[in-house]
Design a protein around this motif. Structure first.
Motif, PDB file in Angstrom:
ATOM      1  N   ALA A  43       0.823  -1.213   0.000  1.00 15.06           N
ATOM      2  CA  ALA A  43       0.000   0.000   0.000  1.00 15.06           C
ATOM      3  C   ALA A  43       0.852   1.257   0.000  1.00 15.06           C
ATOM      4  CB  ALA A  43      -0.928  -0.004   1.214  1.00 15.06           C
ATOM      5  N   LEU A 106      -7.642  -1.936  -4.246  1.00 13.52           N
ATOM      6  CA  LEU A 106      -6.424  -1.186  -4.561  1.00 13.52           C
ATOM      7  C   LEU A 106      -5.793  -1.713  -5.843  1.00 13.52           C
ATOM      8  CD1 LEU A 106      -3.972   0.663  -4.080  1.00 13.52           C
ATOM      9  CD2 LEU A 106      -3.068  -1.082  -2.532  1.00 13.52           C
ATOM     10  N   GLY A 129      -7.592   4.571  -5.185  1.00 10.78           N
ATOM     11  CA  GLY A 129      -6.534   3.642  -4.811  1.00 10.78           C
ATOM     12  C   GLY A 129      -5.997   3.949  -3.427  1.00 10.78           C
ATOM     13  N   GLY A 133      -6.069   1.594  -0.292  1.00  7.91           N
ATOM     14  CA  GLY A 133      -4.733   1.249   0.179  1.00  7.91           C
ATOM     15  C   GLY A 133      -4.480   1.642   1.614  1.00  7.91           C
TER      16      GLY A 133
END
Length: 474
Positions: A43, A106, A129, A133
Motif C-alpha cells: 500500500a 487497490l 486507490g 490502500g
C-alpha cells in the motif's frame, strides 16, 4: 474459572487457551507479522512509485507540473479519508474483512490508473486507490497489538514500520527504473503495483487469520450456544447494533471524535503529521537537488532515496535498544502498558531529524560533494522512522481495543499534511532556494524537539482525561 460477581455465561478467554491470539506460537506470530508488513509495503509503495512519472503523465495528458503532482497528493488524501472507514470496520467486523477486500480494490484501481487515457481518470483512480490502500496502514498496527504482548510488541512494530516507511523511500527508485525502459513506461509503475498488491492479497486470503479478540470471542459464544444448546452464552460484541445510523454516528465518527477530544491522540497526531509530511516532501525535493541542480539522470537521481531507506533501517537499532528498558517498566507496572516508556527513542529521533534537515539544506549545493546530502538523508530517514514507530506504539499502548481508531485518527491528519507538502515543495524550494527552505523546516523540527519530553512529564495526566482509555491506578 468464574470471578466473584462475574456472569458465568459471559464468554472470555480461558487461561492458556490456544484460540487466543496472544497465545499463538511465536513462529506463527512472526509469519502473521510478515504478512501484515508486506501488505503495508504494497500500500505504501503505491503512494510514491508513480512520482518519477509525473512529467511523463503531464506530457501524455497535456497538463502542467502543478496538476501532475496530484498523482501523489490525491493518493495520500485517500490515505487520510480511508481509515475513517476501515478502522471502525475492523473494530466491528474484524481485521481480515477490513484489509483483504480493500487490497483487492487497490489492485483494481491501480490497473485503472495504468489504463487511463486522460488526467481525470488518472487522478480519480489514484484517489480511490489511496482510499482502499489505507486499510492496512490504519489496521496493521492494531492487528499487531492483537497478537503481541506489550513487552515484545515494540519489536514487531519496529520491523512493520520499516515496511510502511520503506515503500515511499523505495518507490521513486523502482518507478524511475521502469520509466527509463523504452519497453515499459509510466503505465508500468501502476501495473507493478497491481501485481504486487494482488500477490500479497492472495497470500493473506489463504494464510491470514482473524486476530481481533472481541470478534473471535463472539464466534466462540456462537459456537458454545450451538454445541451446548444453551442460549445463555453471550459476548458484548454481539450487542453492537449494526445499522446505517449507528455505523455513522458511533463507528465512522470515532476516529474524528478521538482526534478532536482525546488530548493524547491530538498531540501525537500533530507531532507525527509534521515529520510524515516531510517524508513525502522529499519526493519533490530530491529531484530538484539531484536531477535539476546536479544534472543526474532520473535513475541515478533516485539513488539518494536509498540514503533515506538506510536511515529507516538504522532506526530499527535505536528502537530495539529501548526494548529492554521498556520491558523493565512494564514489569514494574505489573504488566500494564507504559506509553511514556516509548518517549526516549522519540526524543533521539527528533534530534536526528532536525540535524538531518539542516545538514541536507546547506550541503545540497551542486558544488558540494553529493555524499554529504545523501548522508543527511540517512539522518532524516532514521529520525523520521524512530518518531513514527514510537508514535504508533504510544497509541496502541494507550488505546488497545480502540487502537485502530486512534491510529486512523493519526493517519487522517498526517496524510493531509503529506498530501499538501509535495504541492508546495516546488514553488517553495525554487523561490527560496534549497538551503533557506529546508532551514525553515529544520527550525520547526527543532522547535518540536521538546515534544517527547512533554509527553514523558504530562502523558499520564493527559491519559487520565481519556474517555476511550481510562487509566487504571490500581
Amino acid at each position: 474459572m468464574v470471578k466473584d460477581g462475574a456472569d458465568p455465561y459471559l464468554v472470555h478467554w480461558e487461561e492458556n487457551e490456544q484460540a487466543n491470539p496472544k497465545n499463538w506460537s511465536t513462529l506463527y506470530k512472526c509469519f502473521i507479522t510478515f504478512q501484515l508488513g508486506m501488505v503495508a509495503l504494497a500500500a505504501s509503495l503505491g503512494s510514491s512509485i508513480i512520482s518519477p512519472a509525473e512529467a511523463a503523465i503531464g506530457k501524455y495528458t497535456g497538463v502542467g507540473r502543478e496538476v501532475s503532482v496530484l498523482c501523489v497528493s490525491l493518493y495520500i488524501i485517500g490515505f487520510a479519508v480511508g481509515p475513517l472507514c476501515w478502522a471502525p470496520m475492523s473494530e466491528l467486523l474484524g481485521r481480515r474483512i477490513s484489509i483483504i477486500p480493500a487490497m483487492v480494490c487497490l489492485s483494481l484501481f491501480s490497473i485503472g490508473t495504468a489504463t487511463s487515457k486522460n488526467i481525470q481518470s488518472v487522478l480519480l483512480t489514484r484517489f480511490f486507490g489511496g482510499i482502499f490502500g489505507s486499510a492496512p496502514v490504519s489496521n496493521v498496527s492494531a492487528a499487531l497489538g492483537d497478537i503481541w504482548d506489550p513487552k515484545v510488541r515494540g519489536t514487531a512494530v519496529t520491523f512493520y514500520a520499516v515496511a510502511v516507511v520503506g515503500g515511499p523511500t523505495l518507490g521513486p527508485l523502482i518507478g524511475s527504473a521502469l520509466l527509463v525502459n523504452p519497453h515499459l513506461g509510466w503505465r508500468w509503475t501502476e501495473y507493478i503495483e497491481a501485481i504486487w498488491a494482488f500477490t500479497i492479497t492472495t497470500l493473506l486470503l489463504f494464510f491470514l487469520p482473524e486476530t481481533y479478540g472481541p470478534v473471535l470471542l463472539k464466534k466462540k459464544a456462537q459456537r458454545l450456544r450451538k454445541e451446548t444448546g444453551d442460549q445463555a452464552y453471550w459476548h458484548p460484541q454481539e450487542n453492537i447494533e449494526v445499522s446505517p445510523k449507528t455505523i455513522i454516528t458511533k463507528q465512522l465518527s470515532r476516529p474524528i471524535i478521538m482526534l478532536t477530544t482525546e488530548p493524547m491522540v491530538t498531540c501525537i497526531a500533530l507531532y507525527a503529521s509534521f515529520v510524515y509530511g516531510l517524508l513525502y516532501l522529499t519526493l519533490e525535493v530530491f529531484p530538484i537537488v539531484f536531477e535539476e541542480q546536479r544534472g543526474w539522470s532520473p535513475v541515478v537521481g533516485s539513488l539518494p532515496f536509498l540514503g533515506l531507506f538506510v536511515g529507516v533501517c538504522a532506526a530499527v537499532f535505536i528502537n530495539l535498544a529501548n526494548q529492554k528498558r521498556y520491558a523493565r517498566l512494564l514489569d514494574e507496572a505489573h504488566g500494564k502498558p507504559v506509553p511514556e516508556g516509548r518517549c526516549p527513542p522519540m526524543a533521539i529521533g527528533g534530534v536526528l531529524f532536525a540535524i538531518g534537515l539542516f545538514w541536507f539544506g546547506w550541503t545540497a549545493n551542486k558544488h558540494i560533494h553529493w555524499i554529504s546530502p545523501v548522508l543527511a538523508a540517512v539522518f532524516i530517514g532514521a529520525g523520521f522512522n524512530v518518531i513514527f514507530q514510537q508514535c504508533i506504539n504510544f497509541l496502541v499502548d494507550t488505546y488497545q481495543l480502540y487502537a485502530a481508531s486512534a491510529v486512523s485518527a493519526n493517519t487522517f491528519l498526517r496524510s493531509f499534511l503529506a498530501a499538501a507538502f509535495p504541492l508546495v515543495a516546488s514553488p517553495m524550494f525554487h523561490n527560496l532556494g534549497v538551503g533557506p527552505a529546508m532551514s525553515i523546516l529544520g527550525g520547526i523540527a527543532t522547535a518540536a524537539i521538546p515534544v517527547p519530553f512533554i509527553f514523558m512529564k504530562y502523558g499520564l495526566a493527559l491519559r487520565k482525561k481519556s474517555k476511550f482509555a481510562p487509566v487504571d491506578d490500581d
